[in-house]
Motif scaffolding. Structure first.
Motif, PDB file in Angstrom:
ATOM      1  N   THR A   1      39.826   7.183  41.130  1.00 26.06           N
ATOM      2  CA  THR A   1      39.898   7.438  39.684  1.00 26.06           C
ATOM      3  C   THR A   1      39.464   6.209  38.901  1.00 26.06           C
ATOM      4  OG1 THR A   1      41.727   9.009  39.997  1.00 26.06           O
ATOM      5  CG2 THR A   1      41.414   8.119  37.785  1.00 26.06           C
TER       6      THR A   1
ATOM      7  N   THR B   1      36.178   5.965  36.542  1.00 24.54           N
ATOM      8  CA  THR B   1      36.373   5.543  35.157  1.00 24.54           C
ATOM      9  C   THR B   1      35.525   4.325  34.821  1.00 24.54           C
ATOM     10  OG1 THR B   1      38.652   6.397  35.208  1.00 24.54           O
ATOM     11  CG2 THR B   1      38.104   4.843  33.452  1.00 24.54           C
TER      12      THR B   1
ATOM     13  N   LEU C   1      36.296  13.615  37.795  1.00 26.84           N
ATOM     14  CA  LEU C   1      37.703  14.025  37.910  1.00 26.84           C
ATOM     15  C   LEU C   1      37.811  15.415  38.536  1.00 26.84           C
ATOM     16  CD1 LEU C   1      39.152  12.814  34.483  1.00 26.84           C
ATOM     17  CD2 LEU C   1      39.315  11.686  36.703  1.00 26.84           C
TER      18      LEU C   1
ATOM     19  N   VAL D   1      43.554  15.133  31.691  1.00 26.10           N
ATOM     20  CA  VAL D   1      42.653  15.415  32.813  1.00 26.10           C
ATOM     21  C   VAL D   1      42.367  16.910  32.902  1.00 26.10           C
ATOM     22  CG1 VAL D   1      42.350  15.279  35.317  1.00 26.10           C
ATOM     23  CG2 VAL D   1      43.467  13.397  34.083  1.00 26.10           C
TER      24      VAL D   1
END
Length: 311
Positions: A26, A30, A71, A110
């Motif tokens: 993650t 990001t 994601l 999310v």
């Protein structure tokens, strides 16, 4: 007994490994998507030219879409996760939407990004004005055209009456930019994530929700008026992971996400002066509270059906 203990230990080890991998992946996703956005934000800051700003906005929206795709891929790696979604029919990326939603966890952001990434314009979240000054994060959010809200407490306004209406003006300036291109503005109208402690503190009349705060969406509707095509009334629920859905999402233990999307018409009577017109303020609060009663009943129904299915 020994086998049971071994299975329990293995389950916890796998959960810990999954959690570590999810956090690392993650963060990587990001970073890969946010660094170009921050660089684009610097370009936007140095070249305050409308043409450049438009191109930067398009690029940043694309990078945010890439982040959502990343994601989505990470969530897809969880073989136990089931999506239970209703109401995506009729959505269009060329429309303007005001999206309101209940707020349980960081997982909500999310879920909304992943679920709606191919159905509606890229989500823009209302953020507190203070976040604009956080290094890197504030610049990235500004480059993404996130609307910043400046809120004053009642006690502050009593001491500084000259500031009355400034929060409305801040919201107005944040929203004006969205007239030019289709946009989805997201507002978690409860103001913060649901916890049992906050539920007691606010003396909430709802079983599963905090009381909604009407000012933000009333101001947004007042600024953009008939620009919005529809109101997206979204209800989120994690019936099997209600205590720590974000942690369970990262550790691969999230098993079911329930989302109900209702397209609500935005009637003409929902446009008005929330600050100065007390009659309109009461009507608007009554309308929003009615939506919240229905949302609370829906969540209770989802939880009840989930319990019955488990027996």
């Amino acid at each position: 007994m020994a086998n049971l203990l071994n299975n329990l230990i293995m389950t916890r080890i796998l959960a810990a490994i999954t959690l570590l991998l999810s956090i690392v992946l993650t963060i990587l996703v990001t970073i890969l998507c946010s660094v170009p956005i921050i660089i684009a934000g610097i370009v936007k800051l140095l070249l305050p030219i409308p043409f450049v700003w438009r191109k930067v906005s398009v690029f940043c929206n694309f990078m945010m879409f890439c982040w959502c795709e990343g994601l989505a891929l990470l969530l897809h790696l969880n073989p136990w996760l089931k999506w239970d979604v209703e109401g995506l029919e009729g959505l269009n990326k060329k429309n303007w939407y005001l999206l309101i939603c209940n707020h349980y966890s960081w997982a909500d952001i999310v879920v909304l990004c992943v679920l709606f990434r191919k159905h509606i314009p890229m989500n823009k979240y209302f953020l507190k004005q203070q976040l604009a000054w956080v290094p890197f994060i504030g610049l990235a959010c500004w480059a993404l055209d996130m609307p910043f809200m400046k809120r004053y407490s009642r006690s502050y306004l009593l001491r500084h009456p000259e500031q009355r209406g400034k929060d409305v003006e801040t919201t107005r300036r944040s929203c004006e930019k969205f007239r030019a291109h289709p946009t989805t503005i997201v507002n978690f109208v409860e103001g913060s994530r649901f916890t049992d402690e906050k539920h007691l503190q606010t003396r909430s009349p709802y079983k599963n929700l905090l009381p909604p705060k009407a000012a933000g969406i009333a101001m947004t509707l007042n600024v953009l008026g008939s620009q919005f095509d529809k109101l997206l009334n979204v209800t989120l629920c994690y019936p099997e992971n209600s205590r720590h859905p974000f942690y369970d999402m990262l550790s691969g233990k999230l098993t079911r996400i329930v989302v109900r999307v209702n397209l609500e018409p935005i009637q003409e009577e929902l446009h008005g002066d929330y600050i100065n017109d007390k009659g309109f303020k009461r009507r608007f609060q009554r309308w929003l509270n009615t939506l919240w009663v229905q949302k609370d009943e829906l969540i209770e129904e989802i939880k009840t059906s989930n319990k019955n299915a488990g027996h």
